[in-house]
Write a protein that holds these residues in place. Structure first.
Motif, PDB file in Angstrom:
ATOM      1  N   PHE A 163       0.849  -1.187   0.000  1.00 46.04           N
ATOM      2  CA  PHE A 163       0.000   0.000   0.000  1.00 46.04           C
ATOM      3  C   PHE A 163       0.888   1.242   0.000  1.00 46.04           C
ATOM      4  O   PHE A 163       1.886   1.308   0.715  1.00 46.04           O
ATOM      5  N   PHE A 164       0.528   2.242  -0.789  1.00 48.31           N
ATOM      6  CA  PHE A 164       1.346   3.448  -0.969  1.00 48.31           C
ATOM      7  C   PHE A 164       0.460   4.675  -0.839  1.00 48.31           C
ATOM      8  O   PHE A 164      -0.481   4.853  -1.612  1.00 48.31           O
ATOM      9  N   ILE A 165       0.741   5.514   0.157  1.00 52.74           N
ATOM     10  CA  ILE A 165       0.099   6.816   0.275  1.00 52.74           C
ATOM     11  C   ILE A 165       1.158   7.870  -0.046  1.00 52.74           C
ATOM     12  O   ILE A 165       2.137   8.012   0.683  1.00 52.74           O
ATOM     13  N   ASP A 166       0.965   8.616  -1.126  1.00 52.83           N
ATOM     14  CA  ASP A 166       1.940   9.627  -1.538  1.00 52.83           C
ATOM     15  C   ASP A 166       1.528  11.005  -1.010  1.00 52.83           C
ATOM     16  O   ASP A 166       0.372  11.398  -1.128  1.00 52.83           O
ATOM     17  N   HIS A 167       2.461  11.707  -0.436  1.00 59.00           N
ATOM     18  CA  HIS A 167       2.284  13.041   0.149  1.00 59.00           C
ATOM     19  C   HIS A 167       1.419  13.020   1.418  1.00 59.00           C
ATOM     20  O   HIS A 167       1.660  13.785   2.333  1.00 59.00           O
ATOM     21  N   VAL A 183      -2.276  -0.891  -4.127  1.00 59.48           N
ATOM     22  CA  VAL A 183      -3.081   0.324  -4.317  1.00 59.48           C
ATOM     23  C   VAL A 183      -2.241   1.544  -3.958  1.00 59.48           C
ATOM     24  O   VAL A 183      -1.488   1.531  -2.982  1.00 59.48           O
ATOM     25  N   LYS A 184      -2.403   2.601  -4.750  1.00 55.05           N
ATOM     26  CA  LYS A 184      -1.666   3.841  -4.537  1.00 55.05           C
ATOM     27  C   LYS A 184      -2.664   4.991  -4.462  1.00 55.05           C
ATOM     28  O   LYS A 184      -3.493   5.145  -5.357  1.00 55.05           O
ATOM     29  N   ILE A 185      -2.579   5.787  -3.396  1.00 52.13           N
ATOM     30  CA  ILE A 185      -3.455   6.949  -3.279  1.00 52.13           C
ATOM     31  C   ILE A 185      -2.634   8.189  -2.941  1.00 52.13           C
ATOM     32  O   ILE A 185      -1.564   8.101  -2.339  1.00 52.13           O
ATOM     33  N   TYR A 186      -3.178   9.333  -3.337  1.00 55.84           N
ATOM     34  CA  TYR A 186      -2.500  10.601  -3.134  1.00 55.84           C
ATOM     35  C   TYR A 186      -3.200  11.427  -2.053  1.00 55.84           C
ATOM     36  O   TYR A 186      -4.242  11.033  -1.520  1.00 55.84           O
ATOM     37  N   THR A 214      -5.041   3.209  -8.732  1.00 52.25           N
ATOM     38  CA  THR A 214      -4.424   4.481  -8.351  1.00 52.25           C
ATOM     39  C   THR A 214      -5.520   5.530  -8.199  1.00 52.25           C
ATOM     40  O   THR A 214      -6.381   5.665  -9.083  1.00 52.25           O
ATOM     41  N   ILE A 215      -5.503   6.246  -7.076  1.00 53.08           N
ATOM     42  CA  ILE A 215      -6.490   7.290  -6.811  1.00 53.08           C
ATOM     43  C   ILE A 215      -5.736   8.594  -6.591  1.00 53.08           C
ATOM     44  O   ILE A 215      -4.971   8.734  -5.635  1.00 53.08           O
TER      45      ILE A 215
END
Length: 264
Positions: A163-167, A183-186, A214-215
């Motif tokens: 799981f990846f939360i960017d910023h 899953v990647k979310i911003y 990706t969201i």
């Protein structure tokens, strides 16, 4: 005017919560810090810290388990058994960030400087206790991370691997949300309920995000029946209350007008 003694008596009368001991909040934060460093800091010895963590956990049991029906006995033993698997998942989360973010310079940077990783780490460590039915402490753990990172992940959410939360800032993930693998979310993404009612407490209120989705920033996805199909991309500022089939691209098209001096 009331005298000092009258004020004291009035204050005592209105302190209505018999179990509201704020030591629990502070001790949970200390436990969370000690647990995080035990798992990740190379200079923090695991063999020395596990007995300390057990002692700290016993204090949390004393403060949190005021209801006799709550399953607090022997939770620590089961908790420790799950830590290796949880650490493995967190290492996969960190690797997903390194491979997915061109601004990432090293895996060490992710562990030490990425708020999204820290929020995910505390969520995963709290989620085990949530599944055990341990009262209040899982929520205090994730709220501690929320305060530090701006990421609000309810410990009841179910989140898969890598799981990846960017910023990170402004992300909200509700209690019954389900997020599959990769899953990647911003920043600013909300996985929330379509509407709020206490009668929905034991129902699925938050969306399901299938694998490889990706969201992008500030997208809002609401509702327990809403499913975002695998391999989909949800564009920034999108607002969704219904399902999206696999392999979809969803985007919001704003109307932007620029007025210049010559237009006046």
């Amino acid at each position: 005017m009331m005298d000092k003694q009258s004020i004291i008596l009035e204050l005592k009368k209105h302190k209505k919560q018999p179990y509201l001991d704020y030591r629990l909040k502070r001790k949970t934060e200390l436990f969370t810090d000690k647990l995080f460093y035990t798992l990740f800091d190379i200079k923090t010895p695991v063999e020395e810290n596990l007995p300390i963590l057990e002692s700290m956990f016993d204090e949390l049991v004393t403060l949190a388990c005021w209801e006799v029906e709550k399953p607090c006995s022997k939770i620590w033993e089961r908790y420790v058994q799950q830590l290796p698997e949880t650490l493995e998942k967190l290492n996969m989360d960190a690797e997903a960030i390194v491979s997915g973010d061109p601004a990432s310079l090293s895996i060490e940077e992710v562990y030490m400087a990425y708020p999204g990783f820290y929020a995910i780490a505390i969520y995963r460590l709290a989620h085990i206790l949530y599944q055990e039915g341990f009262p209040l402490v899982p929520r205090l753990m994730t709220e501690y991370a929320h305060r530090q990172t701006g990421v609000d992940i309810n410990p009841g959410a179910q989140i898969g691997k890598s799981f990846f939360i960017d910023h990170a800032t402004g992300v909200v993930i509700g209690e019954t949300a389900i997020i599959k693998d990769n899953v990647k979310i911003y920043q600013g993404v909300t996985l929330g309920a379509l509407y709020v009612s206490k009668s929905l407490k034991k129902t699925k209120r938050h969306p399901t995000i299938e694998s490889n989705v990706t969201i992008y920033a500030n997208a809002t996805i609401l509702g327990g029946d809403t499913v975002i199909g695998e391999n989909s991309i949800i564009g920034g500022n999108a607002w969704l209350t219904s399902s999206v089939p696999p392999n979809s691209t969803v985007f919001h098209t704003p109307e932007i007008k620029i007025k210049t001096a010559s237009d006046a």
